[in-house]
Design a protein around this motif. Structure first.
Motif, PDB file in Angstrom:
ATOM      1  N   THR A  31      36.868  43.715  45.156  1.00  0.00           N
ATOM      2  CA  THR A  31      36.742  43.255  43.777  1.00  0.00           C
ATOM      3  C   THR A  31      38.153  42.938  43.289  1.00  0.00           C
ATOM      4  OG1 THR A  31      34.782  44.597  43.337  1.00  0.00           O
ATOM      5  CG2 THR A  31      36.087  43.897  41.428  1.00  0.00           C
ATOM      6  N   HIS A  32      38.335  41.716  42.800  1.00  0.00           N
ATOM      7  CA  HIS A  32      39.665  41.278  42.378  1.00  0.00           C
ATOM      8  C   HIS A  32      39.901  41.515  40.888  1.00  0.00           C
ATOM      9  CE1 HIS A  32      40.380  39.639  46.335  1.00  0.00           C
ATOM     10  NE2 HIS A  32      39.208  39.038  46.271  1.00  0.00           N
ATOM     11  N   LEU A  33      38.902  41.253  40.076  1.00  0.00           N
ATOM     12  CA  LEU A  33      39.027  41.541  38.652  1.00  0.00           C
ATOM     13  C   LEU A  33      37.646  41.738  38.050  1.00  0.00           C
ATOM     14  CD1 LEU A  33      38.173  38.933  36.637  1.00  0.00           C
ATOM     15  CD2 LEU A  33      40.319  38.023  37.495  1.00  0.00           C
ATOM     16  N   VAL A  34      37.613  42.457  36.951  1.00  0.00           N
ATOM     17  CA  VAL A  34      36.429  42.513  36.095  1.00  0.00           C
ATOM     18  C   VAL A  34      36.892  42.224  34.669  1.00  0.00           C
ATOM     19  CG1 VAL A  34      35.160  44.120  37.567  1.00  0.00           C
ATOM     20  CG2 VAL A  34      36.594  45.012  35.736  1.00  0.00           C
ATOM     21  N   ALA A  35      36.037  41.591  33.904  1.00  0.00           N
ATOM     22  CA  ALA A  35      36.434  41.173  32.565  1.00  0.00           C
ATOM     23  C   ALA A  35      35.224  41.146  31.647  1.00  0.00           C
ATOM     24  CB  ALA A  35      37.074  39.785  32.616  1.00  0.00           C
ATOM     25  N   GLU A  36      35.502  41.189  30.371  1.00  0.00           N
ATOM     26  CA  GLU A  36      34.449  41.027  29.376  1.00  0.00           C
ATOM     27  C   GLU A  36      34.998  40.275  28.184  1.00  0.00           C
ATOM     28  OE1 GLU A  36      32.981  44.651  27.628  1.00  0.00           O
ATOM     29  OE2 GLU A  36      34.882  45.658  27.910  1.00  0.00           O
ATOM     30  N   VAL A  37      34.123  39.531  27.531  1.00  0.00           N
ATOM     31  CA  VAL A  37      34.465  38.775  26.331  1.00  0.00           C
ATOM     32  C   VAL A  37      33.512  39.209  25.223  1.00  0.00           C
ATOM     33  CG1 VAL A  37      34.764  36.498  25.305  1.00  0.00           C
ATOM     34  CG2 VAL A  37      35.203  36.826  27.740  1.00  0.00           C
ATOM     35  N   THR A  38      34.076  39.563  24.089  1.00  0.00           N
ATOM     36  CA  THR A  38      33.303  40.036  22.941  1.00  0.00           C
ATOM     37  C   THR A  38      33.676  39.207  21.725  1.00  0.00           C
ATOM     38  OG1 THR A  38      33.454  42.282  23.848  1.00  0.00           O
ATOM     39  CG2 THR A  38      32.724  42.081  21.583  1.00  0.00           C
ATOM     40  N   GLU A  96      30.995  36.061  39.429  1.00  0.00           N
ATOM     41  CA  GLU A  96      29.680  36.405  38.885  1.00  0.00           C
ATOM     42  C   GLU A  96      29.841  36.627  37.383  1.00  0.00           C
ATOM     43  OE1 GLU A  96      27.609  39.425  41.627  1.00  0.00           O
ATOM     44  OE2 GLU A  96      29.770  39.688  41.946  1.00  0.00           O
ATOM     45  N   PHE A  97      28.841  36.206  36.606  1.00  0.00           N
ATOM     46  CA  PHE A  97      28.970  36.360  35.163  1.00  0.00           C
ATOM     47  C   PHE A  97      27.591  36.407  34.521  1.00  0.00           C
ATOM     48  CE2 PHE A  97      29.152  31.936  36.354  1.00  0.00           C
ATOM     49  CZ  PHE A  97      28.288  31.304  35.471  1.00  0.00           C
ATOM     50  N   GLY A  98      27.560  36.968  33.333  1.00  0.00           N
ATOM     51  CA  GLY A  98      26.302  37.046  32.603  1.00  0.00           C
ATOM     52  C   GLY A  98      26.450  37.963  31.405  1.00  0.00           C
ATOM     53  N   PRO A  99      25.413  38.012  30.559  1.00  0.00           N
ATOM     54  CA  PRO A  99      25.473  38.846  29.355  1.00  0.00           C
ATOM     55  C   PRO A  99      25.181  40.305  29.663  1.00  0.00           C
ATOM     56  CG  PRO A  99      23.373  37.735  29.458  1.00  0.00           C
ATOM     57  CD  PRO A  99      24.169  37.239  30.637  1.00  0.00           C
ATOM     58  N   GLU A 100      25.739  41.172  28.823  1.00  0.00           N
ATOM     59  CA  GLU A 100      25.323  42.571  28.846  1.00  0.00           C
ATOM     60  C   GLU A 100      23.884  42.660  28.373  1.00  0.00           C
ATOM     61  OE1 GLU A 100      28.589  46.032  28.326  1.00  0.00           O
ATOM     62  OE2 GLU A 100      28.028  44.959  26.525  1.00  0.00           O
ATOM     63  N   PRO A 101      23.206  43.779  28.636  1.00  0.00           N
ATOM     64  CA  PRO A 101      21.815  43.907  28.200  1.00  0.00           C
ATOM     65  C   PRO A 101      21.600  43.640  26.717  1.00  0.00           C
ATOM     66  CG  PRO A 101      22.332  45.642  29.752  1.00  0.00           C
ATOM     67  CD  PRO A 101      23.618  44.907  29.490  1.00  0.00           C
ATOM     68  N   ASP A 102      22.604  43.999  25.869  1.00  0.00           N
ATOM     69  CA  ASP A 102      22.427  43.755  24.434  1.00  0.00           C
ATOM     70  C   ASP A 102      22.774  42.323  24.042  1.00  0.00           C
ATOM     71  OD1 ASP A 102      25.169  43.681  24.490  1.00  0.00           O
ATOM     72  OD2 ASP A 102      25.462  45.557  23.402  1.00  0.00           O
ATOM     73  N   LEU A 144      30.049  39.394  30.619  1.00  0.00           N
ATOM     74  CA  LEU A 144      30.722  40.124  31.684  1.00  0.00           C
ATOM     75  C   LEU A 144      31.075  39.179  32.819  1.00  0.00           C
ATOM     76  CD1 LEU A 144      28.348  43.229  31.853  1.00  0.00           C
ATOM     77  CD2 LEU A 144      30.387  42.912  30.439  1.00  0.00           C
ATOM     78  N   MET A 145      32.197  39.469  33.498  1.00  0.00           N
ATOM     79  CA  MET A 145      32.644  38.665  34.624  1.00  0.00           C
ATOM     80  C   MET A 145      33.165  39.580  35.720  1.00  0.00           C
ATOM     81  SD  MET A 145      34.729  35.724  32.554  1.00  0.00           S
ATOM     82  CE  MET A 145      35.156  36.805  31.187  1.00  0.00           C
ATOM     83  N   ARG A 146      32.948  39.158  36.953  1.00  0.00           N
ATOM     84  CA  ARG A 146      33.458  39.919  38.096  1.00  0.00           C
ATOM     85  C   ARG A 146      33.850  38.909  39.168  1.00  0.00           C
ATOM     86  NH1 ARG A 146      29.323  44.090  39.228  1.00  0.00           N
ATOM     87  NH2 ARG A 146      28.021  42.305  39.752  1.00  0.00           N
ATOM     88  N   LEU A 147      35.073  39.034  39.681  1.00  0.00           N
ATOM     89  CA  LEU A 147      35.558  38.137  40.734  1.00  0.00           C
ATOM     90  C   LEU A 147      35.701  38.936  42.023  1.00  0.00           C
ATOM     91  CD1 LEU A 147      36.567  35.151  41.103  1.00  0.00           C
ATOM     92  CD2 LEU A 147      38.881  36.083  40.954  1.00  0.00           C
ATOM     93  N   THR A 148      34.988  38.506  43.062  1.00  0.00           N
ATOM     94  CA  THR A 148      34.950  39.273  44.310  1.00  0.00           C
ATOM     95  C   THR A 148      35.132  38.356  45.512  1.00  0.00           C
ATOM     96  OG1 THR A 148      32.544  39.068  44.532  1.00  0.00           O
ATOM     97  CG2 THR A 148      33.361  40.989  43.326  1.00  0.00           C
ATOM     98  N   SER A 149      35.503  38.976  46.629  1.00  0.00           N
ATOM     99  CA  SER A 149      35.432  38.325  47.936  1.00  0.00           C
ATOM    100  C   SER A 149      34.631  39.246  48.841  1.00  0.00           C
ATOM    101  CB  SER A 149      36.835  38.041  48.485  1.00  0.00           C
ATOM    102  OG  SER A 149      37.619  39.219  48.507  1.00  0.00           O
ATOM    103  N   THR A 150      34.660  39.020  50.137  1.00  0.00           N
ATOM    104  CA  THR A 150      33.760  39.735  51.040  1.00  0.00           C
ATOM    105  C   THR A 150      33.861  41.252  50.896  1.00  0.00           C
ATOM    106  OG1 THR A 150      33.992  37.917  52.600  1.00  0.00           O
ATOM    107  CG2 THR A 150      33.033  39.949  53.441  1.00  0.00           C
ATOM    108  N   LYS A 151      35.066  41.774  50.811  1.00  0.00           N
ATOM    109  CA  LYS A 151      35.238  43.228  50.827  1.00  0.00           C
ATOM    110  C   LYS A 151      35.939  43.782  49.596  1.00  0.00           C
ATOM    111  CE  LYS A 151      35.448  43.511  55.872  1.00  0.00           C
ATOM    112  NZ  LYS A 151      36.263  43.915  57.056  1.00  0.00           N
TER     113      LYS A 151
END
Length: 254
Positions: A243-250, A223-229, A234-241
């Motif tokens: 969360t494998h990683l979360v990340a952000e690029v600035t 899943e990915f998308g911009p922050e509100p500003d 933002l990025m989030r990698l998940t499976s059924t149960k």
């Protein structure tokens, strides 16, 4: 503090192309930030096996990675790498240490990064504060969605391209010794593939926190998308149960 240095080193264009194809970039003369990490990684390993290194290197777990790329790097450039460790700290499962790396083109700093590793059962001074656990709050919903179907041999494929041949990623026997039913995916494979699927420009800071390993064959969702500003991606990698990683690029200042 001991710092290791090597270079200037030419960029392996065949290796770069294989990495770009595996990760999901178009093959081009632009060097991804993750490939520069791959080039620096042998220095990490050299530090780990020095007699003075304070932690057992076998089975070290990658907790987080922060990389800043200051400009586009072309495959015709030669890079000089420097690497050292700092901040041995206690952790509830052992001890953590920070590995710093830099890449220069001539006298120009073009890339720098810090990787935090956990050594389960490792020892650190108890009067030093532990690192703070990642508490980054993500939106409940991110608009971008990509489904990955990871084959069972993805660890071997990334090991061949990157040179990171830790058997926990390639051997069922080694994986079982560390409590996994099968080899786990390299964190830097999933992180780099996630980065390749979002816009990030040529100068950026990329921070990743790893939470749970991916055990292929497995389906995972990015899943990915911009922050509100709208500044960070933002990025989030998940499976059924899990969360494998979360990340952000600035964007990085140039």
């Amino acid at each position: 503090k001991v710092a290791l240095e090597y270079g200037p080193r030419r960029i392996d264009r065949d290796g770069l192309a294989a990495y770009q194809q595996l990760i999901g970039y178009n093959v081009s003369d632009s060097v991804p930030a993750g490939w520069i990490h791959v080039m620096a990684f042998p220095l990490h390993l050299t530090l780990f096996v020095r007699p003075q290194f304070p932690l057992p290197p076998l089975g070290m777990v990658h907790l987080s990675n922060t990389i800043t790329q200051l400009r586009r790097v072309a495959d015709t450039e030669e890079l000089t790498f420097r690497c050292w460790v700092e901040n041995l700290r206690p952790h509830k499962r052992g001890a953590t240490i920070e590995v710093y790396s830099t890449a220069h083109a001539g006298d120009e700093l073009v890339w720098h990064g810090v990787s935090i590793y956990l050594a389960k059962g490792g020892k650190a001074p108890q009067d030093v504060a532990p690192i703070e656990a990642a508490t980054r709050e993500f939106p409940e919903h991110l608009p971008g969605y990509h489904l990955w179907k990871l084959p069972k041999d993805v660890g071997s494929s990334y090991a061949e391209v990157s040179g990171d041949n830790n058997p926990i990623h390639t051997s069922k026997l080694a994986a079982k010794a560390f409590g996994f039913p099968r080899p786990i995916v390299h964190g830097m494979y999933t992180a780099a593939r996630a980065l390749a699927e979002v816009p990030h420009g040529e100068a950026f800071t990329w921070h990743v926190d790893f939470f749970s390993p991916v055990i292929p064959p497995q389906k995972v969702a990015l899943e990915f998308g911009p922050e509100p500003d709208g500044v960070d991606t933002l990025m989030r990698l998940t499976s059924t149960k899990r969360t494998h990683l979360v990340a952000e690029v600035t964007p990085a200042a140039t």
